[in-house]
Scaffold this motif. Structure first.
Motif, PDB file in Angstrom:
ATOM      1  N   THR A  22       4.697  -0.732  -7.151  1.00 53.93           N
ATOM      2  CA  THR A  22       4.650  -0.673  -8.618  1.00 53.93           C
ATOM      3  C   THR A  22       5.631   0.324  -9.225  1.00 53.93           C
ATOM      4  N   ILE A  50      -1.392   7.220  -8.900  1.00 48.98           N
ATOM      5  CA  ILE A  50      -2.176   6.251  -8.121  1.00 48.98           C
ATOM      6  C   ILE A  50      -3.386   6.952  -7.517  1.00 48.98           C
ATOM      7  N   ALA A 106      -2.823   3.136  -0.918  1.00 49.68           N
ATOM      8  CA  ALA A 106      -2.400   3.683  -2.208  1.00 49.68           C
ATOM      9  C   ALA A 106      -0.900   3.980  -2.187  1.00 49.68           C
ATOM     10  N   ARG A 144      -6.575  -6.679   0.056  1.00 49.84           N
ATOM     11  CA  ARG A 144      -5.195  -7.040   0.383  1.00 49.84           C
ATOM     12  C   ARG A 144      -4.617  -6.153   1.493  1.00 49.84           C
ATOM     13  N   LYS A 168       1.422   2.361  -0.497  1.00 52.12           N
ATOM     14  CA  LYS A 168       2.119   1.077  -0.625  1.00 52.12           C
ATOM     15  C   LYS A 168       2.059   0.580  -2.065  1.00 52.12           C
ATOM     16  N   LEU A 169       0.913   0.754  -2.720  1.00 55.23           N
ATOM     17  CA  LEU A 169       0.783   0.357  -4.122  1.00 55.23           C
ATOM     18  C   LEU A 169       1.762   1.144  -4.986  1.00 55.23           C
ATOM     19  N   ILE A 213      -0.481  -2.339 -12.161  1.00 58.56           N
ATOM     20  CA  ILE A 213      -1.261  -2.453 -10.926  1.00 58.56           C
ATOM     21  C   ILE A 213      -1.956  -3.811 -10.878  1.00 58.56           C
ATOM     22  N   LEU A 271      -7.512  -3.086  -3.321  1.00 58.36           N
ATOM     23  CA  LEU A 271      -6.559  -2.647  -2.301  1.00 58.36           C
ATOM     24  C   LEU A 271      -7.039  -3.040  -0.906  1.00 58.36           C
ATOM     25  N   ALA A 324       0.497  -6.488  -9.965  1.00 57.28           N
ATOM     26  CA  ALA A 324       0.899  -6.389  -8.564  1.00 57.28           C
ATOM     27  C   ALA A 324      -0.195  -6.871  -7.616  1.00 57.28           C
ATOM     28  N   ARG A 325      -1.453  -6.743  -8.023  1.00 57.04           N
ATOM     29  CA  ARG A 325      -2.579  -7.108  -7.153  1.00 57.04           C
ATOM     30  C   ARG A 325      -3.213  -8.438  -7.534  1.00 57.04           C
ATOM     31  N   MET A 366      -3.988  -2.990   1.557  1.00 54.17           N
ATOM     32  CA  MET A 366      -2.897  -2.209   0.988  1.00 54.17           C
ATOM     33  C   MET A 366      -3.346  -0.773   0.760  1.00 54.17           C
TER      34      MET A 366
END
Length: 89
Positions: A31, A38, A24, A20, A26-27, A62, A17, A65-66, A22
């Motif tokens: 997702t 999360i 939690a 990037r 936003k994750l 996850i 995270l 997405a990452r 980012m």
């Protein structure tokens, strides 16, 4: 020959995270995974998570997405969960 210590699942996730930039939150938005799940993954509070099949799906989502390897990320999760390593064959 000594092996390097491996990072915990939560540490790997937090590092991904941060890399990037980012959060939690936003994750969770990207997702579609609940904020509380999360948070449980990021904090290593595995007792706050649903059963393993659901959590595996979250971990794979996850990873996708990452841009991470989902199989390796799941292996990190299982390594940190003694009760999963002892279940089944």
């Amino acid at each position: 020959m000594d092996q390097e210590p491996t990072q915990s699942f939560a540490a790997v996730l937090v590092d991904a995270l941060r890399a990037r930039n980012m959060s939690a939150d936003k994750l969770a938005a990207v997702t579609g995974i609940s904020d509380r799940f999360i948070a449980g993954l990021v904090e290593g509070s595995f007792d706050r998570l649903p059963s393993a099949p659901y959590t595996r799906g979250y971990v794979l989502k996850i990873a996708e997405a990452r841009g991470l390897d989902g199989v390796n990320l799941w292996a990190d999760y299982v390594r940190d969960r003694d009760e999963l390593r002892r279940s089944g064959r």
